[in-house]
Design a protein around this motif. Structure first.
Motif, short mmCIF file in Angstrom:
data_model
loop_
_atom_site.label_atom_id
_atom_site.label_comp_id
_atom_site.label_asym_id
_atom_site.label_seq_id
_atom_site.Cartn_x
_atom_site.Cartn_y
_atom_site.Cartn_z
N ARG A 179 1.52 17.75 -2.82
CA ARG A 179 0.65 16.45 -3.49
C ARG A 179 -0.20 16.78 -4.69
O ARG A 179 -0.36 18.03 -4.12
N ALA B 68 8.74 10.82 1.35
CA ALA B 68 8.96 9.32 1.66
C ALA B 68 10.51 9.43 1.76
O ALA B 68 10.41 8.25 1.66
N LYS C 96 0.86 -0.91 -0.18
CA LYS C 96 0.15 -0.15 -0.04
C LYS C 96 0.87 1.09 -0.04
O LYS C 96 0.73 2.25 -0.68
N THR C 97 2.23 1.40 0.05
CA THR C 97 2.93 2.24 0.27
C THR C 97 4.45 2.16 -0.25
O THR C 97 4.67 0.80 -0.61
N ILE C 98 4.90 3.31 -0.48
CA ILE C 98 6.54 2.38 -1.08
C ILE C 98 6.84 2.37 0.23
O ILE C 98 8.57 1.62 -0.66
N MET D 112 1.73 4.76 -5.28
CA MET D 112 3.49 4.72 -3.85
C MET D 112 3.61 6.31 -3.82
O MET D 112 4.23 6.19 -2.69
N ALA D 113 3.88 7.03 -5.19
CA ALA D 113 4.18 8.18 -4.77
C ALA D 113 4.73 9.29 -5.78
O ALA D 113 4.01 8.82 -7.14
N ASP E 89 -3.92 11.94 -0.56
CA ASP E 89 -3.20 11.10 0.51
C ASP E 89 -1.86 10.36 0.04
O ASP E 89 -0.80 9.44 0.52
N VAL E 90 -0.95 9.94 -1.03
CA VAL E 90 -0.04 9.90 -1.89
C VAL E 90 1.13 10.94 -1.79
O VAL E 90 0.45 12.08 -1.87
N GLU F 232 6.50 -0.01 2.27
CA GLU F 232 6.92 -1.38 2.00
C GLU F 232 7.23 -1.82 1.42
O GLU F 232 7.57 -3.04 0.95
#
Length: 329
Positions: free
Chosen positions: A234, A247, A143-145, A227-228, A240-241, A147
């Motif tokens: 933003r 990051a 779900k995230t960069i 991811m980003a 939310d990214v 991870e």
């Protein structure tokens, strides 16, 4: 004494001949533009370069009082259209759209370009900044960069990223991400972003680096996981990214850009008129709204600032190409 009279006579005659010519050139520049302007887009219709080019062409036509006609001259990674601009008469009636690819990456990786990206053009202004995005197919399961980086480091060489082709913006972005994150990802080049996007959606490859406009609908539909984004802030459509800088991967955080250029030695009055027109239309609410819908924003920097931006982009991509061993014969 007689010799002095002869010299004086010749000087006066030369001045008489030069004055109408000088006045004619000055008048032509003051009256610019007095006929339609051709704007070379060095990529096919439908892509981000074409969309940005047409959007600004429409507004500039209104501001300048002459039609700005788009001509798509695709081929060789944008080099064919760019070469046409470089070889044009510097009168302001043939201009071009420059991109990170044509004036940042190609000069860094192609040994025999038909132009010098820094010497053969007059930078007028950066028109728009367009965020880039890194996405994964949902089957990757992250779900995230953070991870993803953790998973990729545990499985070196397992995951593959798609790009629009060797030497493309997405290729160089992917290599820069690998360097910055210390991950080992396999590069899968495609012939354009369309097939790269399709195979990422189908799960044939795991990761895609892309301009945001083409990936955004699929992110919003849940078919890709963002991811980003590469942007100075933003993106409103994806609050939310995080940006790559947020990051922890600041080197990857550069947006793509699309600028207005002319041939080298564009006359100063023409350059000033074109730049003033860009600044004015960039503040147009309708243009700003359309750019925002693409996740983009107007820039409208000075010719000097844009020239510095081009030089910095070339230097950056030379570093990436050297470290990642990217070579295009």
């Amino acid at each position: 004494m007689q010799r002095r009279h002869v010299i004086l006579g010749l000087s006066l005659a030369a001045a008489a001949l030069a004055s109408p010519l000088t006045a004619g050139i000055a008048h032509a520049q003051d009256a610019y533009p007095s006929k339609p302007i051709r704007l070379i887009v060095p990529f096919p219709p439908g892509g981000t370069t074409d969309i940005v080019g047409r959007l600004f062409a429409d507004k500039l036509s209104q501001e300048l009082g002459q039609t700005v006609v788009i001509e798509n001259k695709a081929g060789a990674g944008g080099s064919i259209g760019s070469a046409q601009v470089a070889s044009a008469e510097p009168d302001g009636y043939l201009l071009g759209i420059a991109t990170v690819s044509t004036h940042g990456i190609n000069p860094a990786i192609y040994p025999n370009l038909p132009f010098d990206a820094e010497k053969d053009f007059t930078p007028i202004s950066n028109l728009a900044a367009v965020p880039n995005v890194m996405t994964t197919n949902p089957k990757v399961g992250v779900k995230t960069i953070g991870e993803f980086v953790e998973l990729a480091k545990k499985n070196p060489g397992k995951f593959a990223y798609a790009s629009a082709g060797n030497g493309s913006v997405s290729h160089m972005m992917g290599e820069l991400f690998k360097i910055s994150s210390g991950t080992d990802l396999m590069h899968v080049p495609y012939r354009g972003v369309g097939p790269a996007l399709n195979d990422t959606l189908a799960g044939q490859v795991d990761v895609l680096f892309d301009n945001l406009p083409s990936s955004l609908p699929h992110i919003q539909a849940g078919k890709l996981v963002a991811m980003a984004v590469a942007s100075n802030k933003r993106v409103a459509a994806l609050p939310d990214v995080p940006t790559f800088a947020e990051a922890g991967f600041a080197p990857v955080n550069d947006s793509s850009w699309f600028g207005l250029i002319g041939p080298a030695n564009l006359p100063k009055p023409v350059l000033e008129k074109l730049h003033a027109a860009v600044v004015k239309v960039s503040a147009d609410p309708a243009l700003m709204s359309r750019l925002e819908s693409l996740g983009a924003s107007p820039v409208a920097n000075t010719p000097e600032e844009y020239a510095q931006q081009i030089s910095a982009e070339i230097a950056k991509n030379k570093r990436i190409a050297k470290e990642a061993n990217v070579k295009i014969d």
